[in-house]
Design an enzyme around this catalytic site. Structure first.
Site, PDB file in Angstrom:
ATOM      1  N   HIS A 129       1.114  -1.289  -0.187  1.00 49.02           N
ATOM      2  CA  HIS A 129      -0.063  -0.052   0.077  1.00 49.02           C
ATOM      3  C   HIS A 129       0.978   1.181   0.038  1.00 49.02           C
ATOM      4  CE1 HIS A 129      -2.831   2.493   1.862  1.00 49.02           C
ATOM      5  NE2 HIS A 129      -3.549   1.780   1.334  1.00 49.02           N
ATOM      6  N   ASP A 206       3.179  -4.506   7.783  1.00 47.80           N
ATOM      7  CA  ASP A 206       1.897  -3.678   8.154  1.00 47.80           C
ATOM      8  C   ASP A 206       0.715  -4.911   8.295  1.00 47.80           C
ATOM      9  OD1 ASP A 206      -0.624  -2.531   7.000  1.00 47.80           O
ATOM     10  OD2 ASP A 206       0.312  -2.310   5.333  1.00 47.80           O
ATOM     11  N   GLN A 209      -4.366  -5.097   6.981  1.00 49.03           N
ATOM     12  CA  GLN A 209      -5.393  -6.626   6.296  1.00 49.03           C
ATOM     13  C   GLN A 209      -5.115  -7.667   6.683  1.00 49.03           C
ATOM     14  OE1 GLN A 209      -7.088  -5.534   3.221  1.00 49.03           O
ATOM     15  NE2 GLN A 209      -6.749  -3.647   3.905  1.00 49.03           N
ATOM     16  N   LYS A 232     -10.359  -1.734  10.169  1.00 49.29           N
ATOM     17  CA  LYS A 232     -10.224  -2.337   9.749  1.00 49.29           C
ATOM     18  C   LYS A 232     -11.002  -4.232  10.337  1.00 49.29           C
ATOM     19  CE  LYS A 232      -7.723  -0.737   6.513  1.00 49.29           C
ATOM     20  NZ  LYS A 232      -8.347  -0.712   4.797  1.00 49.29           N
ATOM     21  N   CYS A 370      -4.590   2.359  -3.424  1.00 50.28           N
ATOM     22  CA  CYS A 370      -3.290   2.580  -3.633  1.00 50.28           C
ATOM     23  C   CYS A 370      -2.213   1.884  -3.647  1.00 50.28           C
ATOM     24  CB  CYS A 370      -3.887   3.688  -1.882  1.00 50.28           C
ATOM     25  SG  CYS A 370      -4.936   4.541  -1.583  1.00 50.28           S
TER      26      CYS A 370
END
Length: 412
Positions: A129, A206, A209, A232, A370
């Site tokens: 991202h 990260d 997700q 999320k 993104c």
């Protein structure tokens, strides 16, 4: 549909009752919400925690001696401990509240500006991202460090052999996502973390997700930094956490100056507070932090193993149905992936498909998500992305497939 797990029944019809928004209509149709990778919906249990805070103990935390302040402090720090336990951090002060994943990444990047030197190398993956690309580019501009990219293949998987060739004693940090937001690919992060550590490099993952689908154990992963966003994971927007190993958090300078992050202040010198307050300047998103704790509790009450099994069923079902549509091309066909489908239909722009299915009450994401470098790799302007959650159903997928077919016939 029911799935048995730990003597608790996973019943999607009962779960859906927890999400009031799923009862609404859009453009005269029952809402089908397939934009979960952008933000998940919020259950009433989390909304209740928000209302309870503002109704019963709204006060600033840590500094007040009065009862409301103490109660708010206890709830906020209790949420930190819930999050610590969920991610299996060794210590509660290794959990830093942030405004979200982007904030956490920038905090670490800012700290490394005082550590990196000209000629040092940092590695980022091709699946990132923009939030996990741009801060590191800015860091390289400040320090003279060199950014190198771990490439991907046609299936949307990282090429591990290329990573092995890139990582070296010059490598100071490695950054990558646990799961690709654009393709759903689950990256082999444990293997990458171990190899990076062999070379003395720190690793930031990260987890934005991954967190809605996978219960990450930061100690088992031996990861140095792991960042997530509450929105999320059935929580509110504007709050997230950075997990950092205590040794690393102590090495990094404060990201912002202000109240709460100080021990003593004079006009001659300021000393900084201990963790986690060193990185939490100013009045935090108190309600958001408490609600994030409630969201973590809610998802654990359902069970991440049950969530993963059910979402895998949805993914398999939707993939088979979409493949029946002539001219449809899938992007991101990794064997290991979460419930995300990115696709295009030959000759049609993804924006047009997204616009038409919205007219039929179906929310999907279109564009580059993104993640422009991924789209550049495939030489496409973007994709239609349908991302599923544990409150979605096969019946909703059937509606989605019919809507896509109808959009195709209208645009062809």
């Amino acid at each position: 549909m029911s799935i048995a797990t730990n003597n608790i029944a996973f019943n999607v019809d009962e779960i859906r009752k927890d999400f009031p928004i799923l009862n609404r209509e859009v453009n005269g149709y029952p809402l089908v919400y397939f934009d979960n990778a952008a933000t998940s919906q919020t259950p009433k249990q989390v909304m209740d925690a928000i209302v309870d805070y503002y109704s019963n103990y709204n006060a600033n935390i840590h500094r007040g001696v009065h009862s409301l302040s103490q109660e708010a402090t206890d709830k906020y720090e209790g949420a930190r401990r819930k999050i610590q336990q969920h991610f299996n951090a060794e210590k509660a002060h290794e959990i830093i509240f942030t405004s979200g994943t982007t904030h956490g990444i920038n905090l670490v990047a800012s700290g490394f500006a005082s550590i990196l030197q000209k000629g040092d190398e940092i590695l980022v993956s091709a699946l990132e991202h923009h939030s996990n690309i741009v801060p590191w580019q800015m860091l390289c501009e400040k320090t003279g460090a060199v950014l190198k990219v771990i490439p991907m293949n046609e299936q949307g998987e990282l090429i591990y052999e290329s990573f092995e060739e890139l990582v070296s004693e010059k490598t100071k940090m490695v950054f990558l996502n646990h799961v690709s937001n654009a393709l759903g690919t689950i990256n082999p992060i444990k293997k990458i973390i171990d190899k990076a550590h062999e070379k003395g490099a720190a690793v930031l993952i990260d987890g934005a997700q991954a967190a809605p689908h996978i219960k990450a154990d930061v100690q088992a992963l031996d990861v140095d930094f792991y960042v997530v966003s509450a929105h999320k994971m059935c929580g509110p927007t504007g709050v997230g956490v950075l997990y950092g190993k205590e040794e690393w958090l102590n090495k990094l300078p404060p990201y912002q100056g202000g109240g709460e992050m100080i021990a003593t202040v004079s006009f001659e010198k300021t000393t900084y507070a201990d963790l986690p307050h060193k990185f939490e300047a100013g009045t935090p998103n108190i309600c958001g932090g408490i609600a994030f704790g409630a969201a973590i509790e809610y998802m654990n009450s359902i069970g991440f193993e049950a969530i993963a099994r059910y979402e895998d069923e949805l993914l398999d079902y939707a993939t088979l149905k979409l493949q029946e549509i002539e001219g449809m091309k899938l992007y991101g066909t990794s064997r290991e992936k979460t419930a995300v489908i990115s696709f295009n239909i030959e000759g049609l722009h993804p924006y047009d498909i997204g616009t038409l299915v919205d007219k039929m009450g179906i929310a999907v994401r279109t564009g580059h998500h993104c993640a422009q470098p991924i789209m550049d790799f495939y030489k496409i302007p973007g994709t239609v992305r349908a991302s599923f959650s544990f409150y979605n159903t096969k019946e909703e997928i059937d509606r989605f497939i019919e809507a896509v077919k109808k959009a195709k016939s209208m645009l062809s």
